[in-house]
Scaffold this motif. Structure first.
Motif, PDB file in Angstrom:
ATOM      1  N   ALA A  62       1.023  -1.150   0.076  1.00 40.97           N
ATOM      2  CA  ALA A  62      -0.057  -0.055   0.013  1.00 40.97           C
ATOM      3  C   ALA A  62       0.788   1.362  -0.074  1.00 40.97           C
ATOM      4  O   ALA A  62       0.009   2.363  -0.203  1.00 40.97           O
ATOM      5  CB  ALA A  62      -0.826   0.030   1.239  1.00 40.97           C
ATOM      6  N   GLY A  63       2.262   1.241   0.265  1.00 45.26           N
ATOM      7  CA  GLY A  63       3.080   2.045   0.091  1.00 45.26           C
ATOM      8  C   GLY A  63       3.028   3.185   1.478  1.00 45.26           C
ATOM      9  O   GLY A  63       3.596   4.143   1.612  1.00 45.26           O
ATOM     10  N   LEU A  64       2.616   2.340   2.419  1.00 50.00           N
ATOM     11  CA  LEU A  64       2.398   3.110   3.755  1.00 50.00           C
ATOM     12  C   LEU A  64       3.722   3.073   4.532  1.00 50.00           C
ATOM     13  O   LEU A  64       3.912   3.779   5.543  1.00 50.00           O
ATOM     14  CB  LEU A  64       1.383   2.499   4.738  1.00 50.00           C
ATOM     15  N   ASP A  65       4.555   2.226   4.005  1.00 54.81           N
ATOM     16  CA  ASP A  65       5.983   2.004   4.830  1.00 54.81           C
ATOM     17  C   ASP A  65       6.829   3.247   4.520  1.00 54.81           C
ATOM     18  O   ASP A  65       7.880   3.380   5.180  1.00 54.81           O
ATOM     19  CB  ASP A  65       6.825   0.863   4.387  1.00 54.81           C
ATOM     20  N   ARG A  66       6.229   4.219   3.592  1.00 53.28           N
ATOM     21  CA  ARG A  66       7.137   5.285   3.203  1.00 53.28           C
ATOM     22  C   ARG A  66       6.063   6.595   3.000  1.00 53.28           C
ATOM     23  O   ARG A  66       6.367   7.317   2.423  1.00 53.28           O
ATOM     24  CB  ARG A  66       7.692   5.232   2.050  1.00 53.28           C
ATOM     25  N   GLY A  67       5.109   6.608   3.617  1.00 55.87           N
ATOM     26  CA  GLY A  67       3.963   7.573   3.679  1.00 55.87           C
ATOM     27  C   GLY A  67       4.236   8.494   4.588  1.00 55.87           C
ATOM     28  O   GLY A  67       5.141   8.787   5.549  1.00 55.87           O
ATOM     29  N   ARG A  68       2.773   9.451   4.887  1.00 53.72           N
ATOM     30  CA  ARG A  68       2.968  10.477   5.928  1.00 53.72           C
ATOM     31  C   ARG A  68       3.294   9.972   7.027  1.00 53.72           C
ATOM     32  O   ARG A  68       3.900  10.665   7.994  1.00 53.72           O
ATOM     33  CB  ARG A  68       1.635  11.126   5.932  1.00 53.72           C
ATOM     34  N   LEU A  69       2.584   8.790   7.641  1.00 52.25           N
ATOM     35  CA  LEU A  69       2.605   8.537   8.891  1.00 52.25           C
ATOM     36  C   LEU A  69       4.159   7.868   9.161  1.00 52.25           C
ATOM     37  O   LEU A  69       4.693   7.926  10.211  1.00 52.25           O
ATOM     38  CB  LEU A  69       1.498   7.267   9.202  1.00 52.25           C
ATOM     39  N   ALA A  70       4.688   7.249   8.206  1.00 54.56           N
ATOM     40  CA  ALA A  70       6.274   6.724   8.361  1.00 54.56           C
ATOM     41  C   ALA A  70       7.055   7.876   8.701  1.00 54.56           C
ATOM     42  O   ALA A  70       8.024   7.520   9.312  1.00 54.56           O
ATOM     43  CB  ALA A  70       6.454   5.712   7.144  1.00 54.56           C
ATOM     44  N   GLU A  71       6.660   8.860   7.947  1.00 52.92           N
ATOM     45  CA  GLU A  71       7.623  10.045   8.258  1.00 52.92           C
ATOM     46  C   GLU A  71       7.610  10.797   9.919  1.00 52.92           C
ATOM     47  O   GLU A  71       8.555  11.101  10.396  1.00 52.92           O
ATOM     48  CB  GLU A  71       7.320  11.250   7.446  1.00 52.92           C
ATOM     49  N   LEU A  72       6.424  10.592  10.156  1.00 55.66           N
ATOM     50  CA  LEU A  72       6.157  11.221  11.431  1.00 55.66           C
ATOM     51  C   LEU A  72       6.603  10.363  12.542  1.00 55.66           C
ATOM     52  O   LEU A  72       6.833  10.706  13.740  1.00 55.66           O
ATOM     53  CB  LEU A  72       4.761  11.425  11.677  1.00 55.66           C
TER      54      LEU A  72
END
Length: 336
Positions: A62-72
């Motif tokens: 899903a690309g969540l390992d490099r998304g907004r939440l991952a940055e935070l």
């Protein structure tokens, strides 16, 4: 929370009013942040290994390992305070906490991001966009949290929540029978109570009633570990998330057996499917396991979902089905 500085343990004083305002809460957002941190660390966790093995591929797809939440949420260090608003009650829903996040003041968001930049060296591109326009971008952060929840926590929430609720029940009884001092001394080896003050041996930053607000919110967590974490953002009460009792057995496999009594009530196929859902699974996976047709599995799962025994969670193009707390209670009773 980090290891203590050269001055030794941090001390948080309690007045009678602070003790009167001490309370427990179960917080979905604390589980979001701590579980994302575990996933980002890449570690093979001795307890959460079965969960990470299932969830990491979903997040990557899903690309969540490099998304907004991952940055935070970095693998270690500071997590922005605006992601963990003080729970309004004993068990806020994810939707209620996300509403608080969407309404976070722009100044508070930028203050947290300034600290994150100092600790991490720089902000990622999505975090820089959030800094430039907090009110416009917080909604996108909330949307990504919802997506993360559906993939990583929603399918497992019934069993996680059971552990957290059991911890609160145990601690509440401990307060009633032995008092608050015994509770605070028993939460974790790094915490101790004496002289009307709580000492936190592993907190680096100073902590006082002048900077922390009144009371204390105690938050049991399945993914916080091995040491407690704190969130201090006055005027809200300080929050202390600690490892919940029973987390070690969270992912322990249970025999997938449906008793004859349950089979008589639900029917053999529905009872079998309910028993198979020790871990969330798709219609295709369940059909392969049971030998039932995908169409039949879909029909039975719809009936179980309508009865509140299973829940459905979208994971990309698939839908994962998970046993609810009601379904687990029924299966346990029917297998006795």
């Amino acid at each position: 929370m980090r290891r203590e500085g050269p001055d030794g343990p941090v001390r948080l004083a309690f007045s009678a009013g602070d003790l009167a305002q001490m309370r427990f809460a179960v917080s979905p957002m604390w589980e979001v942040g701590t579980s994302m941190r575990l996933l980002r660390s890449g570690a093979v966790h001795p307890v959460h290994g079965p969960w990470t093995a299932q969830v990491r591929p979903r997040l990557a797809a899903a690309g969540l390992d490099r998304g907004r939440l991952a940055e935070l949420v970095a693998p270690k260090g500071f997590v922005p305070d605006f992601l963990n608003p003080a729970p309004d009650g004993p068990a806020p829903t994810l939707e209620q906490e996300l509403a608080r996040i969407r309404a976070a003041p722009a100044a508070a968001v930028r203050r947290d991001l300034d600290r994150l930049a100092r600790e991490q060296g720089r902000l990622g591109p999505r975090s820089r966009a959030l800094y430039a326009d907090p009110q416009g971008r917080l909604a996108r952060v909330a949307e990504e949290v919802e997506q993360y929840w559906e993939l990583a926590l929603g399918p497992y929430w019934a069993q996680i929540r059971t552990v957290l609720d059991a911890d609160v029940f145990h601690r509440s009884r401990q307060v009633a029978e032995q008092g608050a001092a015994r509770l605070l001394n028993d939460l974790h080896p790094s915490l101790s109570w004496s002289g009307n003050a709580l000492r936190l041996a592993l907190r680096q930053r100073s902590l006082s009633r002048g900077t922390a607000g009144s009371g204390l919110v105690l938050i049991p967590s399945a993914f916080t570990g091995p040491v407690p974490l704190t969130r201090v953002a006055p005027p809200e009460p300080p929050q202390l998330a600690y490892p919940a009792r029973g987390t070690g057995a969270l992912w322990a496999s249970r025999p997938a057996v449906a008793g004859t009594a349950l089979t008589a009530v639900l029917g053999r196929s529905r009872a079998r499917l309910l028993a198979e859902l020790d871990t969330p699974a798709s219609t295709t996976e369940l059909a392969a396991r049971t030998g039932l047709s995908p169409g039949g599995v879909s029909q039975y799962l719809t009936a179980l979902r309508d009865a509140g025994l299973v829940s459905a969670h979208r994971a990309g193009r698939s839908v994962l089905y998970a046993r609810t707390a009601v379904g687990q209670a029924l299966l346990t009773a029917g297998s006795a």
